[in-house]
Scaffold this motif. Structure first.
Motif, short mmCIF file in Angstrom:
data_model
loop_
_atom_site.label_atom_id
_atom_site.label_comp_id
_atom_site.label_asym_id
_atom_site.label_seq_id
_atom_site.Cartn_x
_atom_site.Cartn_y
_atom_site.Cartn_z
N ASP A 101 0.82 -1.22 0.00
CA ASP A 101 0.00 0.00 0.00
C ASP A 101 0.85 1.27 0.00
O ASP A 101 0.44 2.30 -0.54
CB ASP A 101 -0.91 0.02 1.25
CG ASP A 101 -2.16 -0.83 1.07
OD1 ASP A 101 -2.43 -1.23 -0.08
OD2 ASP A 101 -2.85 -1.08 2.07
N ILE A 102 2.01 1.22 0.64
CA ILE A 102 2.87 2.40 0.69
C ILE A 102 3.28 2.80 -0.74
O ILE A 102 3.21 3.97 -1.11
CB ILE A 102 4.12 2.11 1.56
CG1 ILE A 102 3.70 1.96 3.03
CG2 ILE A 102 5.17 3.20 1.39
CD1 ILE A 102 4.86 1.59 3.96
N ALA A 103 3.71 1.80 -1.52
CA ALA A 103 4.13 2.09 -2.89
C ALA A 103 2.95 2.48 -3.76
O ALA A 103 3.04 3.40 -4.59
CB ALA A 103 4.85 0.88 -3.47
N ARG A 104 1.83 1.80 -3.55
CA ARG A 104 0.64 2.10 -4.36
C ARG A 104 0.19 3.55 -4.14
O ARG A 104 -0.05 4.29 -5.10
CB ARG A 104 -0.49 1.13 -3.97
CG ARG A 104 -1.76 1.23 -4.83
CD ARG A 104 -2.89 0.32 -4.34
NE ARG A 104 -3.17 0.42 -2.91
CZ ARG A 104 -3.79 1.45 -2.32
NH1 ARG A 104 -4.21 2.48 -3.04
NH2 ARG A 104 -3.99 1.45 -1.01
N ARG A 105 0.12 3.96 -2.87
CA ARG A 105 -0.30 5.34 -2.59
C ARG A 105 0.69 6.35 -3.15
O ARG A 105 0.30 7.40 -3.67
CB ARG A 105 -0.48 5.54 -1.08
CG ARG A 105 -1.68 4.81 -0.49
CD ARG A 105 -1.94 5.21 0.97
NE ARG A 105 -0.77 5.08 1.81
CZ ARG A 105 -0.64 4.19 2.80
NH1 ARG A 105 -1.63 3.37 3.09
NH2 ARG A 105 0.45 4.15 3.52
N ALA A 106 1.99 6.03 -3.03
CA ALA A 106 3.01 6.96 -3.55
C ALA A 106 2.88 7.11 -5.06
O ALA A 106 3.04 8.21 -5.62
CB ALA A 106 4.41 6.47 -3.16
N ALA A 107 2.58 5.99 -5.74
CA ALA A 107 2.42 6.05 -7.20
C ALA A 107 1.16 6.85 -7.55
O ALA A 107 1.17 7.66 -8.48
CB ALA A 107 2.34 4.64 -7.77
N GLU A 108 0.09 6.66 -6.77
CA GLU A 108 -1.15 7.41 -7.02
C GLU A 108 -0.94 8.91 -6.82
O GLU A 108 -1.53 9.74 -7.51
CB GLU A 108 -2.27 6.91 -6.10
CG GLU A 108 -2.85 5.57 -6.54
CD GLU A 108 -3.79 4.95 -5.50
OE1 GLU A 108 -4.25 3.82 -5.74
OE2 GLU A 108 -4.05 5.60 -4.46
N ARG A 109 -0.10 9.26 -5.84
CA ARG A 109 0.19 10.68 -5.62
C ARG A 109 1.15 11.23 -6.66
O ARG A 109 1.46 12.42 -6.66
CB ARG A 109 0.82 10.86 -4.22
CG ARG A 109 -0.16 10.80 -3.06
CD ARG A 109 0.50 11.19 -1.74
NE ARG A 109 1.61 10.31 -1.40
CZ ARG A 109 1.53 9.34 -0.48
NH1 ARG A 109 0.43 9.15 0.20
NH2 ARG A 109 2.57 8.59 -0.24
N GLY A 110 1.68 10.35 -7.51
CA GLY A 110 2.64 10.78 -8.53
C GLY A 110 4.05 10.99 -8.00
O GLY A 110 4.89 11.59 -8.67
N GLU A 111 4.31 10.47 -6.79
CA GLU A 111 5.65 10.64 -6.23
C GLU A 111 6.66 9.74 -6.92
O GLU A 111 7.84 10.09 -7.02
CB GLU A 111 5.64 10.30 -4.74
CG GLU A 111 5.02 11.32 -3.84
CD GLU A 111 5.31 10.95 -2.39
OE1 GLU A 111 6.45 11.18 -1.94
OE2 GLU A 111 4.41 10.41 -1.71
N ILE A 112 6.22 8.55 -7.30
CA ILE A 112 7.12 7.57 -7.91
C ILE A 112 6.46 7.01 -9.16
O ILE A 112 5.22 7.08 -9.29
CB ILE A 112 7.46 6.41 -6.93
CG1 ILE A 112 6.19 5.67 -6.49
CG2 ILE A 112 8.22 6.94 -5.72
CD1 ILE A 112 6.46 4.46 -5.61
N PRO A 113 7.25 6.48 -10.08
CA PRO A 113 6.66 5.95 -11.33
C PRO A 113 5.69 4.81 -11.05
O PRO A 113 5.91 4.01 -10.12
CB PRO A 113 7.87 5.42 -12.11
CG PRO A 113 9.08 6.02 -11.47
CD PRO A 113 8.72 6.33 -10.05
N ALA A 114 4.62 4.74 -11.85
CA ALA A 114 3.77 3.54 -11.84
C ALA A 114 4.66 2.36 -12.23
O ALA A 114 5.63 2.53 -12.96
CB ALA A 114 2.63 3.70 -12.84
N GLY A 115 4.35 1.20 -11.70
CA GLY A 115 5.17 0.04 -12.03
C GLY A 115 6.36 -0.12 -11.11
O GLY A 115 7.19 -1.01 -11.32
#
Lengths: 178, 178
Positions: free
Chosen positions: A115-129
């Motif tokens: 969930d940590i990575a998923r939320r970060a990707a949703e916020r645009g902090e890190i690349p999807a994938g």
């Protein structure tokens, strides 16, 4: 029983563990103990199970870096303030069951932390994938390495430092390739 | 003697190690062995010393990523193809001397590997002021974590994958703050 086993492990190490010793320490009849746990490995599995918090959820601070810092403070506390984790890691080199229990524990934590990575990707902090497991291992492995394998002196800055590096790496796309 | 000790450690683990067993295995009189090594810990220290290559120098492939990949292939081989390293790590939880010897071994390797970061900074690949030790731990700790603590199945892509992540992180300045 599990409290007695845990106390014995923490105070005297894996070497000292036997069903008889734990039975004596807990005041439970050894026949009862043998019936429930075939051997010390099985006992350790239940000790770890008891020690882990089933309601645990990953921190949600609003930023990737904040989440990883919070995770690392927990890991750091487990490795410095609480002798159970290191005792179980030591036992894992001598008991296949303890090793399997630890592996299952970590696998569960990595799953929850996705969930940590998923939320970060949703916020645009890190690349999807971004591979959540690789990110989590990059964020936590240096702590285990320093404190468990290198037996470095405790350094209260370490959790934050290592978490920040992993967050920087993730933002730069370090965990998207395969 | 040291060969006999190493063979005993690898085949039967730390539990099986005693000065008497190693003396018998090597055919050396036990009085001689006791004179040279007070205990199993001291013996392990010399085993590690013998096993480590004093002429070792870090790889110099011309790029940070290439250097880290080469280092990680060595770490990976040590952790998968050669039982000595894991046997010594397991022993380090039970022998203060083995722990100290491993720590000294790693400290020496990190010192030597500082050249990898220095050259990368000179080539302009990574910021000046990159902490070489932190970079090296980020590049190698996930390998130890996966293979030693999580006992993950061997994955031949892992050394390169982890090295590339660390190189990306270093280029993004992940190891310059304090």
């Amino acid at each position: 029983m599990l409290d007695a086993a845990l106390a014995q492990l923490v105070q005297h190490g894996y070497d000292s563990m036997s069903i008889d010793v734990v039975a004596e320490r807990s005041g439970v009849h050894r026949t009862t103990v043998y019936r429930r746990w075939r051997d010390v490995g099985g006992l350790l599995v239940d000790v770890l199970d008891e020690a882990s918090d089933d309601a645990w959820r990953p921190p949600d601070t609003g930023s990737l870096e904040g989440d990883l810092v919070a995770v690392n403070h927990e890991v750091y506390a487990a490795l410095t303030a609480n002798p159970v984790t290191v005792a179980l890691i030591a036992a894992s080199f001598r008991s296949e069951q303890a090793a399997e229990a630890l592996r299952a524990f970590w696998a569960d934590r990595y799953d929850r932390c996705a969930d940590i990575a998923r939320r970060a990707a949703e916020r645009g902090e890190i690349p999807a994938g971004t591979d959540a497991r690789r990110l989590l291992i990059a964020a936590t492995a240096p702590l285990y390495h320093e404190l468990v394998l290198l037996r470095a002196a405790a350094d209260a800055h370490l959790p934050e430092l290592v978490a920040r590096s992993a967050a920087t790496a993730a933002r730069a796309g370090a965990f998207t390739d395969r």
